[in-house]
Design an enzyme around this catalytic site. Structure first.
Site, PDB file in Angstrom:
ATOM      1  N   ILE A 195       5.077  -0.335  25.092  1.00  0.00           N
ATOM      2  CA  ILE A 195       4.543   0.658  24.139  1.00  0.00           C
ATOM      3  C   ILE A 195       5.576   1.777  24.052  1.00  0.00           C
ATOM      4  O   ILE A 195       5.953   2.346  25.079  1.00  0.00           O
ATOM      5  CB  ILE A 195       3.208   1.252  24.638  1.00  0.00           C
ATOM      6  CG1 ILE A 195       2.245   0.131  25.080  1.00  0.00           C
ATOM      7  CG2 ILE A 195       2.578   2.112  23.562  1.00  0.00           C
ATOM      8  CD1 ILE A 195       0.973   0.649  25.747  1.00  0.00           C
ATOM      9  N   LYS A 196       6.027   2.090  22.850  1.00  0.00           N
ATOM     10  CA  LYS A 196       7.002   3.190  22.734  1.00  0.00           C
ATOM     11  C   LYS A 196       6.213   4.498  22.651  1.00  0.00           C
ATOM     12  O   LYS A 196       6.041   5.096  21.592  1.00  0.00           O
ATOM     13  CB  LYS A 196       7.936   2.987  21.533  1.00  0.00           C
ATOM     14  CG  LYS A 196       9.223   3.793  21.674  1.00  0.00           C
ATOM     15  CD  LYS A 196      10.264   3.352  20.672  1.00  0.00           C
ATOM     16  CE  LYS A 196      11.366   4.374  20.522  1.00  0.00           C
ATOM     17  NZ  LYS A 196      12.132   4.666  21.734  1.00  0.00           N
TER      18      LYS A 196
END
Ligand code: PMP
Length: 307
Positions: free
Chosen positions: A157-158
């Site tokens: 997940i950025k």
């Protein structure tokens, strides 16, 4: 370098100074935001600005939104058009970086499920390293901090908050006289740098940790693998990498949208190869820049023209 005049915020192009968020918003207090860092490269030949792999960034942003559970109504067209509109408004005619951030607004907690908003902020930005700096490369230390993992805060997940793990590693490295860090994951094998993926060269083969080794699903990593295989005829191994393999690598480099291709010439005081950028790193970097500047016909589909 030109200054940013406008930012896209909540569906409008606003003056730089007016792109503000409330102190009590979950993004401000808890890092409740997911984002993309894009790059645009100016082509003097074609007098146009090209965004590299915009579609891939949009797809990754959507995965981050899904995984963090934001109830967003933003569409592919919003993601695309906001970037184009804000770049056009600023009238950039140089290389740029763009931060495209989807965040939790309002006054809720980290658990709030409303008020998902977006901003898109471009800035003029030149090469990460070039010329003699490229040749010298950077010095990295293997961090004493472990990389976050899929069992706690997934690096896939950025997420804004993930970068506090990056921060710990980067601060420690700089305090110890290095330029940056390389993290090990919870299994003790190599994962990634604070804001980039890592490749090494062993026996003439390119080696990089797999996407299940606590790394971001990097767009540049994918590009490097493709170019190495199809343009340089190199063998590429995506496999677990031991710490000591770093020290005996012939070459090493980090890669990312912002990092581009940055040679690593020393790790924990071990010199890598000859202590300067190696030949494979150099070839990959040259190919990469030919692609992003639209000089290779067959890879022009990776570019989106702004003007
Ligand atoms: N890992 C991390 C932690 C990053 O922040 C980045 C930069 N976005 C990368 C890898 C490289 O990803 P990309 O090539 O998609 O920019």
């Amino acid at each position: 370098m030109s200054k940013t005049k406008y930012i896209w915020h909540k569906g409008k192009i606003v003056d730089f100074e007016n792109a503000t968020i409330h102190v009590l918003s979950p993004t401000s207090q808890f890092g409740a935001n997911v984002f993309e860092g894009l790059r645009g490269y100016w082509s003097s030949e074609e007098q146009n600005l090209y965004i590299f792999k915009m579609e891939e960034h949009i797809q990754r942003l959507k995965k981050s939104i899904k995984l963090i559970g934001f109830d967003s109504t933003l569409t592919d067209s919003d993601f695309r058009q906001s970037v184009i509109d804000v770049l056009t408004a600023n009238d950039f005619k140089e290389d740029i970086a763009v931060r495209q951030t989807v965040y939790l607004d309002g006054f809720g907690s980290w658990m709030s499920d409303g008020d998902v908003e977006m901003f898109v902020a471009p800035v003029a930005k030149g090469r990460n390293v070039s010329g003699e700096k490229f040749n010298q490369g950077i010095k990295c230390m293997v961090s004493s901090w472990e990389r976050i993992s899929d069992r706690n805060l997934s690096p896939r997940i950025k997420l804004g908050a993930n970068y506090m793990n990056s921060r710990l590693g980067q601060i420690e490295a700089v305090d110890n006289g290095y330029n940056s860090a390389i993290f090990l994951n919870s299994s003790g094998t190599v994962s990634e740098a604070p804001g980039a993926c890592l490749f090494i060269v062993r026996d003439g083969k390119l080696v990089t940790p797999p996407l299940t080794s606590s790394v971001l699903e990097s767009i540049t990593r994918e590009t490097v693998i493709h170019l190495a295989k199809s343009e340089l005829g190199l063998e590429v191994e995506e496999r677990e990498v031991d710490r000591t393999e770093l020290y005996i690598a012939q070459e090493a480099f980090i890669c990312g949208t912002a990092a581009e291709i940055t040679p690593v010439t020393q790790i924990d005081r071990y010199e890598i190869g000859e202590g300067t950028a190696g030949p494979i790193t150099r070839s990959i970097s040259e190919l990469y820049f030919a692609c992003v500047r639209g000089r290779i016909e067959q890879y022009k589909h990776w570019l989106t023209a702004v003007y």
